[in-house]
Scaffold this active site. Structure first.
Site, short mmCIF file in Angstrom:
data_model
loop_
_atom_site.label_atom_id
_atom_site.label_comp_id
_atom_site.label_asym_id
_atom_site.label_seq_id
_atom_site.Cartn_x
_atom_site.Cartn_y
_atom_site.Cartn_z
N PHE A 83 27.52 5.73 -44.45
CA PHE A 83 27.89 4.32 -44.39
C PHE A 83 29.40 4.22 -44.21
CE2 PHE A 83 26.10 0.07 -45.86
CZ PHE A 83 24.93 0.18 -45.15
N GLN A 109 34.63 -11.26 -47.66
CA GLN A 109 34.27 -10.26 -46.65
C GLN A 109 33.43 -10.85 -45.52
OE1 GLN A 109 31.42 -6.76 -47.45
NE2 GLN A 109 33.39 -5.80 -47.09
N HIS A 131 31.18 -9.64 -42.88
CA HIS A 131 30.46 -8.44 -42.46
C HIS A 131 30.51 -8.42 -40.94
CE1 HIS A 131 27.24 -5.56 -41.83
NE2 HIS A 131 27.15 -5.36 -43.13
N LEU A 169 22.12 -11.02 -41.64
CA LEU A 169 22.70 -9.68 -41.68
C LEU A 169 21.97 -8.64 -40.83
CD1 LEU A 169 24.95 -8.10 -43.13
CD2 LEU A 169 23.26 -7.50 -44.86
N GLU A 193 24.58 -2.26 -41.89
CA GLU A 193 25.53 -1.23 -41.48
C GLU A 193 24.82 0.10 -41.26
OE1 GLU A 193 28.98 -1.69 -43.87
OE2 GLU A 193 29.58 0.39 -43.67
N ARG A 218 34.61 -2.38 -43.26
CA ARG A 218 34.08 -3.62 -42.66
C ARG A 218 35.17 -4.55 -42.15
NH1 ARG A 218 29.09 -4.94 -46.87
NH2 ARG A 218 27.72 -3.33 -46.02
N HIS A 271 29.90 -12.71 -45.83
CA HIS A 271 28.87 -11.92 -46.51
C HIS A 271 29.08 -11.79 -48.01
CE1 HIS A 271 25.78 -8.94 -46.89
NE2 HIS A 271 26.60 -7.97 -47.20
N ARG A 280 35.32 -4.59 -49.75
CA ARG A 280 34.27 -3.79 -50.38
C ARG A 280 33.65 -2.83 -49.37
NH1 ARG A 280 28.80 -4.06 -50.51
NH2 ARG A 280 28.56 -6.20 -49.77
#
Lengths: 612, 250
Positions: free
Chosen positions: A124, A238, A240, A254, A257, A313, A379, A414
């Site tokens: 990730f 954030q 995303h 979403l 990722e 991100r 997100h 994050r």
């Protein structure tokens, strides 16, 4: 207004507000410690946004690469958060996450396995090694269902479903319970408690393009703020990088990722794999600089560096935005995310079943044959309620916060996969914190019915007033303001204009009107949530205006790049003596020497480290 | 932008009727989007349960033109343009208001199923399981608790035997535990008695409506029925148990 004699009352030792991963884990801990625990959720149990988490939960178990350990996870988290994370929280998280994953397995979670039968871990963004324990791309469902099934078998947990808490009640400085309304039947309920744990998630619904469901209206922020707690780092929202962009009705939903973790690449309209042009200096030495090297990494070459699609991100979201601005976007204003040309169709269906299904059903795109169109979507809130790093207690005695609604762990950005592990680690610690607090108290707090009645009146006024604005339209207006003025890139004049518009909106929200009766009235629920949303939005906008630099998820066009002096401060939002919102800079304490050393160490120094 | 015609059930336990709405629609919309549009502009108090809007949470279960579906995954383009889309609440559970029903009974069933009871960890502190051995259980764990299977189950919907049968969702829940490689509990007696696996008459309606495409009957309920049969009704097993009893075995 209801006759007060019809108001129900429940008495619990601990009241947990919110039943996503953090709330459930907190409730389980409280129950385990012997407390009678009430668990309140706005929706039905098991429907909280945790269910939408796809990729996995990050924990340095080292199942895929034995070089991994908590120190490297900690280092990745700090670097991803641009060193604004609360050091101790990032440490606790990295150290404890593996135990929390094993505990879930012990409670029945069925993670995907490695060839030797251990928990499989996937790659990730921002994580040096494959670190995300997962179940295909529906890890959140596995997490929430496992916790839910475990919780309902605890005799001392009572779940209160479809119940919306409208305010906290205090006895002097300390918290003594909450007032809530049953969404289904429209009646009010008092919860008396010795300690209250907020696990209410974020406030993504203040933006129009968001991955969040209706529940994410910043209730915890608003209630904690009103009760005298502080909000911290709330400018860090954030975006995303990969939300769906078409059709319009699903814009923002979403796209995990995990697509990139499993080999997906980003291309612009010219077919260029553009992420190679956006590698920040900080990550240059650890990122592949050619397609050839990135392909070797995907093939499993441990000497190859990670592809740039797996940068953090904030970096990827801004890169997609820049490509679109430069006229190289996809037809619906995003970028192309291509896994079809990289991974065999059967493997895509096996590893990313829910993405396959989602695109097939909602966009009529077969991701095993065609690229997806993706773009940034609001997100997650890195910031939130300020808590003590060990106990998770807020500035209000007896009031705790954990999960997305709490600040500190993630700093300015994050890492993917760190949220699910955060929920478990800090959900548990909030329970431990509440235990210590209750043991130190003498005498149960007094529940003040006058405060409760005032909250009830504020809430029923929305139904009772003769006329007022349609809550759904006010919400749309708020979303447009935030999308336009407090978006992925920000600047002074835009933010100031946005704050001005929010002031006008606040006045309209005070006069919002819901037609109809109190029973399952969607307009009324919308109107109640609006008051939390405007506080959340204003806090985010004001903090964004004050932070004059670009760091992680907060990007200022008028103050490019990170500025060292801003790395030394947090922005704290609170209520001043006159009841107005105050925003201030607060100097961060010196980082602990040992942790600072780890965060800035080279990978070679940390790989294979087993001490500590 | 085109307009579409909707008929939506409005009312509560005391009664109600279909109300008609004209809705402006655009490309790619699903039924839930249209209902939200009605809610925002024409009927603020319209009760709908929804969360994720991506088929992952199982909240927006309703009956659309007579078929139990998730409103968030049902595209308007699935119906001819001049077709009236009729939306009503699921029928197997008591109505609260409009499209929302009281599904609390389902949550009670889960509590009746003995929880996961794992064997001890290996000497290295790990539980080892092979991917092939968990795939059946992972299929069951895809369940999003939309309760559409409960809605179409004849035993629950038509015969209203909620006293005798926990329903397909909880057969799948029990199966996900019973077929878990680490689990040690014995749920066969409970499945036979209070959970009522024998009540299912294998019409497979539940499998047909499952949005997660779980083969509820073939992979879950039928194997559970077989386990009950071999425990209680296999003549050879009955004889063996009797002999064990006679000679003091355990």
């Amino acid at each position: 207004m209801d006759d007060p004699s019809e108001i129900q009352t429940f008495e619990h030792d601990v009241l947990v507000i919110g039943a996503g991963g953090a709330g459930l884990r907190a409730a389980i801990e409280c129950a385990k410690l012997g407390y009678d625990t009430g668990l309140v959720c706005k929706s039905l149990l098991g429907k909280a946004h945790t269910v939408m988490a796809e990729g996995g939960m990050a924990a340095a178990m080292g199942n895929m690469d034995e070089r991994d350990n908590w120190k490297i996870h900690f280092r990745d988290t700090m670097r991803g958060g641009k060193f604004l994370n609360q050091w101790r929280m990032a440490e606790l998280h990295a150290r404890q996450a593996p135990d929390r994953v094993r505990e879930l397995e012990e409670w029945g979670a069925v993670f995907d396995r490695t060839e030797t039968g251990l928990i499989h871990q996937r790659n990730f963004g921002g994580h040096r090694y494959p670190r995300l324990a997962h179940v295909g791309d529906r890890t959140g469902l596995e997490l929430i269902r496992t916790l839910q099934d475990h919780a309902v078998h605890q005799d001392n947990i009572t779940v209160h479903m479809e119940c919306k808490v409208v305010d906290l009640v205090k006895d002097g400085d300390r918290v003594s319970g909450a007032v809530a309304v049953w969404r289904d039947w429209g009646r009010f309920v008092n919860f008396k408690a010795k300690a209250v744990i907020l696990a209410t998630g974020g406030g993504g619904r203040a933006w129009s393009v968001t991955s969040n469901s209706w529940e994410y209206s910043g209730d915890g922020y608003a209630m904690a703020y009103a009760a005298g707690a502080e909000l911290m780092d709330i400018e860090f929202t954030q975006f995303h990088p990969t939300g769906m962009v078409w059709p319009p009705s699903v814009k923002g939903i979403l796209v995990t990722e995990g697509v990139r973790g499993d080999g997906g690449i980003l291309k612009n309209s010219e077919g260029e794999r553009f992420m190679f042009n956006y590698i920040p200096e900080r990550f240059a030495s650890e990122t592949a600089d050619s397609e050839e090297e990135a392909n070797r990494w995907l093939a499993g070459d441990k000497a190859a560096r990670r592809p740039p699609e797996l940068l953090t991100r904030d970096v990827v979201a801004k890169a997609i935005r820049a490509e679109v601005e430069a006229g190289r976007g996809s037809p619906h204003g995003g970028a192309f995310l291509d896994i079809a040309s990289r991974v065999p169709a059967e493997e895509i269906k096996r590893k990313l079943p829910s993405m396959y299904h989602q695109f097939k059903e909602l966009a009529q795109v077969d991701i095993t044959q065609q690229p997806m169109e993706v773009g940034p979507t609001l997100h997650y809130f890195m910031g939130g309620i300020r808590v003590d790093h060990d106990s998770q207690e807020t500035a209000v005695p007896g009031l705790f916060a954990c999960g997305e609604c709490a600040a500190g762990m993630h700093g300015a950005n994050r890492l993917g996969g760190n949220s699910l592990s955060d929920l478990l680690v800090f959900g548990r610690l909030a329970g431990v914190g509440a235990d210590a607090y209750i043991k130190a108290q003498t005498g149960a707090p007094v529940f003040d019915q006058v405060q409760a009645d005032a909250a009830l009146k504020r809430t029923t006024d929305i139904l009772n007033r003769e006329e007022g604005t349609n809550p759904f339209l006010l919400h749309e207006e708020l979303q447009e303001i935030m999308q336009e003025h407090v978006g992925i890139v920000r600047e002074k004049a835009e933010l100031e204009a946005g704050i001005e518009k929010l002031q006008a909106l606040k006045l309209a929200v005070e006069k919002v009107k819901a037609a109809g009766a109190s029973q399952y009235n969607a307009g009324w629920h919308e109107a109640i949530d609006l008051s939390s949303l405007v506080i959340t939005a204003e806090a985010a906008a004001r903090a964004a205006l004050l932070r004059e630099e670009s760091r992680g998820a907060h990007t200022r066009l008028d103050f490019e790049d990170e500025r060292e002096e801003w790395g030394q401060v947090n922005i704290v939002v609170g209520k001043d003596g006159a009841g107005e919102m105050s925003v201030r800079k607060e100097q961060r304490p010196e980082p602990p020497t040992e942790l600072s050393g780890i965060a800035r160490a080279s990978l070679e120094d940390l790989e294979g480290s087993t001490d500590g | 932008m085109a307009e579409r015609h909707f008929k939506v059930w409005r009312g509560d336990a005391g009664g109600g009727q279909f109300e008609e709405y004209e809705v402006e629609v655009e490309d790619g919309m699903v039924v839930l989007d249209a209902l939200h549009r009605i809610q925002a502009h024409q009927a603020n108090d319209l009760a709908i349960r929804w969360n994720c809007k991506a088929g992952k949470c199982g909240s927006c279960s309703m009956e659309i033109n007579g078929k139990p579906k998730l409103a968030c995954m049902n595209r308007l383009s699935d119906y001819p343009e001049d077709f009236t889309i009729v939306v009503q609440p699921i029928k197997a559970f008591p109505l609260i208001k409009d499209l929302v029903t009281d599904v609390a009974w389902n949550y009670e069933q889960n509590k009746r199923i003995e929880p996961f009871t794992p064997r001890p960890r290996g000497a290295d502190g790990e539980h080892r399981m092979m991917q092939d051995d968990i795939e059946r259980v992972q299929e069951f764990r895809k369940c999003i608790e939309c309760f559409l299977c409960q809605d179409v189950c004849h035993v629950l919907r038509d015969q209203d035997r909620k006293d005798a049968f926990a329903g397909p969702r909880f057969m799948i829940r029990a199966a996900s535990l019973d077929m878990h490689p680490l689990d040690t509990a014995d749920r066969i007696p409970a499945l036979k008695e209070e959970l009522g696996v024998g009540m299912c008459n294998i019409t497979k309606c539940c499998t047909e409506v499952c949005p997660e495409h779980i083969k509820i009957t073939d992979n879950g309920i039928i194997p559970l029925k077989e386990r009950v049969v071999s425990r209680y009704y296999d003549p050879l097993m009955i004889l063996l148990r009797k002999l064990k009893g006679l000679f003091g075995g355990t």
